[in-house]
Design an enzyme around this catalytic site. Structure first.
Site, short mmCIF file in Angstrom:
data_model
loop_
_atom_site.label_atom_id
_atom_site.label_comp_id
_atom_site.label_asym_id
_atom_site.label_seq_id
_atom_site.Cartn_x
_atom_site.Cartn_y
_atom_site.Cartn_z
N GLU A 149 36.68 56.34 37.65
CA GLU A 149 35.45 56.67 38.39
C GLU A 149 34.99 58.11 38.17
O GLU A 149 34.94 58.93 39.10
CB GLU A 149 35.65 56.40 39.89
CG GLU A 149 35.88 54.94 40.18
CD GLU A 149 35.87 54.60 41.68
OE1 GLU A 149 36.07 55.52 42.50
OE2 GLU A 149 35.65 53.42 42.01
N GLU A 304 37.64 46.61 40.18
CA GLU A 304 38.32 46.77 41.46
C GLU A 304 37.53 46.06 42.56
O GLU A 304 36.29 46.11 42.55
CB GLU A 304 38.40 48.25 41.88
CG GLU A 304 39.31 49.12 41.06
CD GLU A 304 39.28 50.57 41.56
OE1 GLU A 304 39.01 50.80 42.76
OE2 GLU A 304 39.53 51.46 40.74
C1 GLA Z 1 38.12 53.57 44.14
C2 GLA Z 1 39.23 54.10 43.24
C3 GLA Z 1 40.58 53.56 43.56
C4 GLA Z 1 40.80 53.48 45.05
C5 GLA Z 1 39.71 52.64 45.66
C6 GLA Z 1 39.88 52.43 47.15
O1 GLA Z 1 37.46 52.51 43.64
O2 GLA Z 1 38.97 53.89 41.87
O3 GLA Z 1 41.55 54.40 42.96
O4 GLA Z 1 40.79 54.76 45.59
O5 GLA Z 1 38.48 53.29 45.45
O6 GLA Z 1 38.88 51.62 47.69
#
Ligand code: GLA
Ligand code: ZN
Length: 668
Positions: A149, A304
């Site tokens: 991210e 995710e």
């Molecule tokens: C983001 C991050 C993860 C985690 C999630 C939690 O998407 O990439 O590492 O912290 O949030 O929701």
């Protein structure tokens, strides 16, 4: 990337469990039970991989990758640049980010390093190269997950210099910068590139050309950093494809550019379910899926998602039974080739200890969440034919991030909020409710393959969009332009001579003024009676006042001194039609209006028959046929017998009804 299975799994952090061999053992058994075939490892492992500078410790990683592989589970391997080790911050403070107020951060958190720093680049280059040598040809590793991210900006002296060089490259000479940014305003003229500083709350934030260019620079610098990481991972000749996980409606980066240097788009979705009607959340999330798919117009990965509830939303509601599956199938319906979660095993301590996981602190597989995941795993295995299939859409919505930057910084008719995102979602869901696929594209993309293109609040015209719209309409397309459109150029400088810029003939009108309404106020628009439409809809936030030339009024304002003047118009131009929606109308207007328009533009819905409320419909076309997805976002059974559904039922039991949160899949 050619997959054999829809990927099912998610972020796994074995480095947190190296002292618990029995847990690592158990995890593999559980993963197999849940039909997990892929995990993502290494996002935040730098301090375990390189505990002291130059000393690498990869055995644990290799061992876990091998053991998973032996159990039929592949690895998506991450580069560790999302969080750096303490030794690096201590020895090389330049890797720490500097905030816009020029304060350097201390060690802590994650996602907070300088992308310009030669030392940070050198350190990531070294570890990525070693990772690439060790795992770049490993059969278990199917994808490089670059960093995590990417986001944020750094205002350190190194970044200032890089920004000045970037500007020099873009503008050539300082006079060109001054002209483009209108710096004579308030005596902000620059004499040299070296004088230019990044925007700051204790300095300059009101030269809009500067703030926009800073955002563009931040994108370019981040993309360049990502490319740098990829080069190091691939130095050993690794042919493993790459991705980086993008975020929901993220305004910090222009993802068009990020997508251009990776092989496959992936993103992380965490909708806030059960706060309002679930179907509304589904439309909003669906728009993001479509946006991500259209970055490359290819299937993407859901990298995710949360199996139960997150720990960072204001209130963490549990997902109602069935919703996890609905959310996962939604991704696939929109073009995903994976259902991946954050996280596989719930961490014990620190900030995400209460974030939902496949295996929670209890540590067993006899949980409600695990059972639903295992069931979904089985369902995903049944549909390999979906892999590689594409989404065909005849309708596109333009949602452009650079335009959003400009809209939000403009200081115009309504600084309390112009709601660009909300405006886009209104149009998007109205289109989707008609049972059609929708592409969500930026201004740089091609319009020619669509029958209908909708562009709410296209405030900033970039990438020659005015020419593209003209050609599109002239050639027979139907185009809808929203209020507050065609007003500024790429530097946020206002066009002279009337707006929508260079399209006044195409739309047959000129926007003369724009009224900003207070939050407690509204206006209304009335169908022009002789068109046989006597409907009245409420509007709010903004009302464009329009001076019609060749356009005909479809709706007129109901109140104010501009009562009776045109609010929504239609103009034939060439072989197409150009519509203008001059005010922020309520949802029902868009629902009705687009219903008619799709008919006029000759766009066929995916199913015939009236679609009940709360039902989402998508399709994907593969080598072996067309897959139709029908999803119920109501927490109750819905009768769908009014829909004409032919084809083989691939999932679900009954073409006449949908249970709460159920997904039916039909193959034609
Ligand atoms: C983001 C991050 C993860 C985690 C999630 C939690 O998407 O990439 O590492 O912290 O949030 O929701
Ligand atoms: Zn920096």
């Amino acid at each position: 990337m050619k997959l054999k299975k829809i990927l099912h799994g998610g972020d796994y952090n074995p480095e947190q469990w190296l002292d618990y061999p029995e847990i690592l053992e158990k995890d593999i058994t559980y993963f197999q039970l849940a039909k997990i075939n892929t995990v993502t490892i290494g996002m935040f492992s730098w301090s375990t991989l390189e505990p002291t500078e130059g000393v690498f410790q990869f055995e644990w990683l290799e061992e876990i990758i091998n053991r998973l592989y032996a159990a039929g589970i592949s690895t998506i391997l991450a580069s560790p640049s999302g969080a750096r080790p303490k030794w690096m911050a201590d020895r090389y403070p330049e890797v720490l980010r500097v905030r816009e107020d020029r304060t350097r951060l201390l060690f802590g958190g994650r996602h907070n390093h300088c992308y310009t720093s030669p030392i940070y680049r050198e350190k990531i280059e070294i570890i990525n190269r070693v990772l690439g040598e060790r795992f770049g040809h490993h059969p278990a590793v199917i994808l490089w997950h670059i960093s995590n991210e990417y986001g944020g900006d750094c205002h350190c002296p190194l970044c200032q210099e890089a920004f000045q060089a970037w500007l020099k490259n873009r503008y050539g000479c300082i006079e060109h910068v001054n002209r483009s940014w209108n710096t004579t305003f308030w005596s902000h003229t620059y004499q040299s590139f070296e004088q230019i500083e990044s925007p700051s709350s204790i300095g300059e934030t009101l030269v809009h050309g500067l703030t926009l260019d800073w955002k563009r620079f931040v994108t370019d610098q981040t993309v360049d950093f990502c490319a740098w990481e990829i080069k190091a991972l691939k130095a050993s000749g690794s042919a493993i494809p790459t991705t980086t996980n993008l975020m929901y409606d993220f305004v910090g980066l222009n993802y068009d550019k990020m997508a251009s240097i990776i092989d496959i788009v992936s993103w992380d979705t965490y909708p806030v379910w059960h706060k309002r009607e679930d179907i509304k959340v589904a439309w909003d999330n669906g728009m993001q899926h479509d946006y991500m798919r259209c970055l490359k117009h290819k299937p993407f990965l859901l990298m995710e998602s949360c199996p139960s509830s997150t720990n960072w939303q204001a209130v963490s509601r549990l997902k109602r039974p069935g919703l996890l599956k609905a959310q996962s199938w939604q991704a696939v319906a929109h073009g995903s080739e994976s259902v991946l979660y954050f996280q596989m095993r719930q961490s014990r301590g620190s900030s995400e200890k209460f974030h939902g996981a496949v295996v929670d602190h209890y540590g067993g597989c006899d949980t409600r969440v695990f059972r639903e995941i295992a069931q979904l795993g089985g369902e995903l295995e049944n549909l390999p034919g979906i892999l590689g299939s594409e989404t065909r859409a005849k309708v596109a919505l333009i949602y452009d991030i650079e335009n959003r930057w400009a809209v939000e910084g403009a200081q115009g008719p309504r600084n309390e909020g112009l709601y660009y995102h909300r405006a886009a979602v209104k149009s998007y869901q109205a289109l989707r409710k008609q049972g059609i696929n929708v592409d969500v594209i930026s201004m740089v993309q091609d319009l020619s393959k669509y029958k209908l293109v909708v562009a709410p609040m296209l405030y900033m015209f970039r990438a020659g969009i005015e020419e593209k719209i003209r050609t599109f309409v002239k050639g027979g397309g139907h185009f809808v332009l929203g209020y507050w459109s065609g007003i500024v150029d790429e530097n946020d400088s206002c066009f002279l001579g009337g707006t929508p810029y260079k399209l006044m003939d195409v739309f047959g009108l000129r926007r003369t003024e724009t009224d900003g309404l207070y939050a407690h106020e509204s206006n209304s628009i009335h169908g022009v009676a002789d068109l046989g439409d006597a409907s009245v809809y409420k509007t709010d936030t903004l009302c464009d006042l329009l001076d019609l030339n060749t356009a005909e009024a479809l709706y007129c304002y109901g109140e104010e001194f501009y009562q009776g003047t045109a609010a929504v118009t239609k103009n034939r131009f060439g072989s197409g039609v150009a519509y203008y929606i001059g005010s922020d109308a309520m949802q029902a207007f868009y629902d009705d209006f687009y219903g008619e328009l799709l008919h006029a533009a000759d766009v066929e819905p995916l199913v015939t028959g009236e679609i009940p409320k709360g039902i989402a419909i998508n399709s994907r076309e593969g080598a072996d046929g067309m897959y139709l997805f029908l999803q119920n976002y109501n927490n109750e059974v819905v009768d769908i017998s009014a829909l004409e559904l032919t084809g083989t039922l691939m999932q679900g039991e009954n073409k006449n009804r949908l249970d709460a949160y159920e997904t039916l899949i039909i193959k034609k």
